[in-house]
Design an enzyme around this catalytic site. Structure first.
Site, PDB file in Angstrom:
ATOM      1  N   LYS A 189       0.838  -1.208   0.001  1.00 59.84           N
ATOM      2  CA  LYS A 189      -0.130   0.014  -0.024  1.00 59.84           C
ATOM      3  C   LYS A 189       0.873   1.534   0.042  1.00 59.84           C
ATOM      4  O   LYS A 189       1.953   1.000   0.060  1.00 59.84           O
ATOM      5  CB  LYS A 189      -1.105   0.010   1.213  1.00 59.84           C
ATOM      6  CG  LYS A 189      -1.998  -1.118   0.991  1.00 59.84           C
ATOM      7  CD  LYS A 189      -3.089  -1.145   2.231  1.00 59.84           C
ATOM      8  CE  LYS A 189      -3.873   0.106   2.353  1.00 59.84           C
ATOM      9  NZ  LYS A 189      -4.771   0.111   1.262  1.00 59.84           N
TER      10      LYS A 189
ATOM     11  N   GLU B 234      -1.189  -1.205  -4.539  1.00 62.62           N
ATOM     12  CA  GLU B 234      -1.938   0.050  -4.643  1.00 62.62           C
ATOM     13  C   GLU B 234      -1.084   1.239  -5.422  1.00 62.62           C
ATOM     14  O   GLU B 234      -0.127   1.522  -5.194  1.00 62.62           O
ATOM     15  CB  GLU B 234      -2.151   0.491  -3.214  1.00 62.62           C
ATOM     16  CG  GLU B 234      -3.248   1.813  -3.092  1.00 62.62           C
ATOM     17  CD  GLU B 234      -3.341   2.063  -1.777  1.00 62.62           C
ATOM     18  OE1 GLU B 234      -4.201   1.725  -0.932  1.00 62.62           O
ATOM     19  OE2 GLU B 234      -2.309   3.045  -1.185  1.00 62.62           O
TER      20      GLU B 234
END
Length: 278
Positions: A165, A195
Site C-alpha cells: 500500500k 496500490e
C-alpha cells in the site's frame, strides 16, 4: 465459517452481555417457566446468520432451547415474515435475545447492502469484494454476510496475501524496491498486489510484473486509461470511495474487481424483533 470459532466468539459475547446473570428476568421468572417467540422481520432484507449464528446463540445459552422455522441464508424476506421460532426456558431465551438480534441485524444489513451493490453491476465481468474495514471481533460474521449477499471476500487478514500500500511505498522509497523485497521473502505461490494512485505507478507495476494492480481513488477516466495500459497483463482492482451511485460507471471501465469498504463499515442494521407468543 468455522463452527468452533463461531462458538468461541458467541461464548465471549454472551459473557460480555449477560455478566453474572439477568437481574430483571431472573427476578420475574423461575428456571421452570417456558415460553415461545418468533424472530420477525420488520422490513425487506436478505437474511444472513439465522440458523448459523442467531440460533447458535440461543443453543449455547441453553441447549434445551429448541429452534424451528429457520429461514435459509440469502432469502429475501418482507415485513412480518417469521425468520426463526425459539422455544424453551424463558429466562435463557431472554438472556440470549439481545445478542442474537444484534448479530442478526448486523449480518442481514451487510448481506442486503452487498446484494444492492452486486445487482448494480450485473452483466459486467467484475467481482464486488469487501475489505478489512470490519468491526473488530466480528470479521468472520461480517465477511460471511458479504458472501451471502453475493459478494466476494478480499483478504481475511494480513497473512492472506501481499498488498503493498501507499505507506509501504512511501516508507520503502518506491514500488520497485518494495516488490523486490517482498519477492525475496514470500513463496512463489503468493500473488503480489500493489496500490497505485497514478498512471505512472501503474506503469511501474507492470515493469515489476505484479499480479494485481489496485487503482486507489482514481476517477473513471483514469481507471479506463489504466485498464487500457494494463491490457490483461495483470488483474485490475478499483478501490476507494465506491458507492451505489457510481459503481456501474466503474464496472464499465473494464476493471476485474471492485472493493467496497462500505459493505461492512457502513451497512445499516436491519430491523428485526423478537415477538413473544402467548
Amino acid at each position: 465459517m468455522d463452527k468452533n470459532s463461531i462458538r468461541e466468539s458467541i461464548c465471549s459475547f454472551l459473557r460480555e452481555d449477560v455478566g453474572r446473570g439477568d437481574l430483571t428476568s431472573e427476578s420475574i421468572f423461575s428456571p421452570e417457566d417456558k415460553g415461545r417467540a418468533n424472530l420477525v422481520a420488520r422490513q425487506f432484507f436478505i437474511t444472513a446468520g439465522v440458523s448459523t449464528v442467531a440460533a447458535e446463540v440461543f443453543r449455547i445459552q441453553n441447549s434445551d432451547i429448541l429452534m424451528s422455522n429457520g429461514v435459509e441464508d440469502g432469502t429475501l424476506v418482507q415485513p412480518g415474515d417469521v425468520i426463526l421460532t425459539v422455544e424453551g426456558p424463558v429466562v435463557d431465551m431472554l438472556k440470549a435475545e439481545r445478542l442474537a438480534l444484534n448479530l442478526l441485524q448486523r449480518m442481514c444489513g451487510i448481506a442486503t447492502l452487498t446484494r444492492e451493490f452486486v445487482d448494480r453491476v450485473k452483466g459486467y465481468p467484475v467481482r464486488v469484494t469487501d475489505t478489512r474495514k470490519t468491526t473488530p471481533g466480528l470479521r468472520m460474521f461480517e465477511k460471511y454476510a458479504v458472501r451471502v449477499g453475493g459478494g466476494f471476500n478480499h483478504r481475511y487478514n494480513l497473512t492472506d496475501g501481499v498488498l503493498i500500500k501507499d505507506n509501504h511505498i512511501a516508507a520503502c522509497g518506491s514500488i520497485s524496491t518494495a516488490v523486490a523485497k517482498v519477492r525475496q521473502q514470500v513463496p512463489h505461490t503468493i500473488r503480489i498486489e500493489v496500490e497505485t494512485d497514478t498512471l505512472e505507478q501503474v506503469e511501474e507495476c507492470l515493469q515489476c510484473g505484479v499480479d494485481i494492480i489496485m487503482l486507489d481513488n482514481m476517477d473513471v477516466t483514469a481507471m479506463a486509461a489504466a485498464v487500457s495500459i494494463v491490457n490483461g497483463r495483470a488483474l485490475v482492482e478499483a478501490s476507494g470511495g465506491v458507492n451505489l451511485e457510481h459503481i456501474e460507471n466503474i464496472a464499465k471501465t473494464g476493471v476485474d474487481i471492485i472493493s467496497v469498504g462500505a459493505l461492512t463499515h457502513s451497512a445499516p442494521a436491519c430491523d428485526i424483533g423478537m415477538d413473544w407468543l402467548l
